[in-house]
Design a protein around this motif. Structure first.
Motif, short mmCIF file in Angstrom:
data_model
loop_
_atom_site.label_atom_id
_atom_site.label_comp_id
_atom_site.label_asym_id
_atom_site.label_seq_id
_atom_site.Cartn_x
_atom_site.Cartn_y
_atom_site.Cartn_z
N GLN A 5 3.61 -13.32 1.31
CA GLN A 5 3.12 -13.49 2.67
C GLN A 5 3.57 -12.32 3.54
O GLN A 5 4.68 -11.83 3.39
CB GLN A 5 3.65 -14.80 3.26
CG GLN A 5 3.06 -16.03 2.61
CD GLN A 5 1.60 -16.18 2.99
OE1 GLN A 5 0.75 -15.39 2.61
NE2 GLN A 5 1.30 -17.21 3.73
N PRO A 6 2.71 -11.89 4.45
CA PRO A 6 3.11 -10.83 5.39
C PRO A 6 4.33 -11.26 6.21
O PRO A 6 4.50 -12.43 6.53
CB PRO A 6 1.88 -10.67 6.28
CG PRO A 6 0.74 -11.21 5.48
CD PRO A 6 1.34 -12.31 4.63
N THR A 90 3.23 -5.73 11.03
CA THR A 90 3.24 -6.72 9.97
C THR A 90 3.43 -5.98 8.66
O THR A 90 2.75 -4.98 8.41
CB THR A 90 1.91 -7.51 9.92
OG1 THR A 90 1.66 -8.08 11.20
CG2 THR A 90 1.97 -8.60 8.88
N VAL A 91 4.38 -6.45 7.85
CA VAL A 91 4.70 -5.80 6.58
C VAL A 91 4.33 -6.76 5.45
O VAL A 91 4.71 -7.93 5.48
CB VAL A 91 6.20 -5.45 6.51
CG1 VAL A 91 6.53 -4.76 5.19
CG2 VAL A 91 6.62 -4.59 7.69
N GLU A 92 3.62 -6.23 4.47
CA GLU A 92 3.23 -7.04 3.32
C GLU A 92 3.59 -6.30 2.04
O GLU A 92 3.23 -5.13 1.87
CB GLU A 92 1.74 -7.33 3.35
CG GLU A 92 1.29 -8.25 2.25
CD GLU A 92 -0.19 -8.59 2.36
OE1 GLU A 92 -0.64 -9.39 1.53
OE2 GLU A 92 -0.88 -8.08 3.25
N LEU A 94 2.68 -5.58 -1.36
CA LEU A 94 1.46 -5.69 -2.15
C LEU A 94 1.77 -5.80 -3.64
O LEU A 94 1.06 -6.50 -4.37
CB LEU A 94 0.56 -4.48 -1.91
CG LEU A 94 0.10 -4.27 -0.48
CD1 LEU A 94 -0.69 -2.97 -0.37
CD2 LEU A 94 -0.70 -5.46 0.02
N LEU A 112 3.74 -1.25 -0.29
CA LEU A 112 3.76 -1.97 0.98
C LEU A 112 2.51 -1.65 1.78
O LEU A 112 1.97 -0.54 1.68
CB LEU A 112 4.96 -1.54 1.84
CG LEU A 112 6.36 -1.75 1.32
CD1 LEU A 112 7.37 -1.12 2.28
CD2 LEU A 112 6.63 -3.23 1.17
N ILE A 114 1.72 -1.75 5.87
CA ILE A 114 2.30 -1.98 7.19
C ILE A 114 1.19 -1.78 8.22
O ILE A 114 0.64 -0.68 8.34
CB ILE A 114 3.48 -1.04 7.47
CG1 ILE A 114 4.51 -1.13 6.35
CG2 ILE A 114 4.11 -1.36 8.83
CD1 ILE A 114 5.62 -0.09 6.43
N THR A 115 0.89 -2.84 8.93
CA THR A 115 -0.19 -2.81 9.92
C THR A 115 0.41 -2.80 11.31
O THR A 115 1.31 -3.59 11.61
CB THR A 115 -1.09 -4.05 9.76
OG1 THR A 115 -1.56 -4.11 8.41
CG2 THR A 115 -2.28 -4.00 10.71
N HIS A 127 -0.40 2.42 3.93
CA HIS A 127 -0.15 2.01 2.54
C HIS A 127 0.93 2.94 2.03
O HIS A 127 0.74 4.16 1.98
CB HIS A 127 -1.41 2.11 1.68
CG HIS A 127 -2.30 0.94 1.82
ND1 HIS A 127 -3.43 0.95 2.58
CD2 HIS A 127 -2.20 -0.30 1.29
CE1 HIS A 127 -4.00 -0.24 2.52
NE2 HIS A 127 -3.28 -1.02 1.75
#
Length: 138
Positions: A5-6, A90-92, A94, A112, A114-115, A127
């Protein structure tokens, strides 16, 4: 480990002063209007992570202190980065995969996303792929 989850990050306050400083440091042209230098997608993404990249990596079990290597960095812009705007990060995670490595023997590959978003939606997407040597404890 893909599909986590982000994780909410911090806010990145993209001020005109900060943008001017970045432009001066990289000898970029002066800003025309409100659009910020695109490198803020990278700088802001890493700065607004919920914790520093080293601590974030260690929390995932990576041997960050063994000397990570930047594997890839791609920036995309579904919106626009503007000065005078604060962005929520927001960090996800991947992907996190252990692979054989000619250089290290074995290495962990972390991907990762990062948005940075403002009230109108995502403005930039970083990315980020990092390769970290695996350190055997014994």
């Amino acid at each position: 480990m893909a599909g986590r989850q982000p994780v909410p990050g911090l806010r990145y306050d993209l001020t005109a002063t900060l943008d001017d400083r970045v432009r001066a440091l990289c000898a970029a042209p002066a800003r025309q209007g409100e659009l910020a230098h695109p490198i803020h997608a990278y700088l802001g993404g890493l700065a607004a992570m919920p914790q520093p990249i080293g601590d974030f990596s260690r929390a995932l079990g990576l041997a960050f202190d063994a000397g990570p290597v930047l594997g890839e960095c791609r920036l995309s812009f579904p919106g626009r980065l503007r000065v005078g705007q604060a962005y929520d990060a927001t960090v996800e995670v991947l992907d996190l995969t252990r692979k054989p490595s000619r250089r290290f023997g074995r290495a962990d590959h972390l991907a990762l996303a990062i948005t940075l978003s403002d009230p109108s939606g995502p403005a930039s997407l970083l990315h980020f792929k990092m390769i970290t040597p695996v350190v055997d404890d014994g």
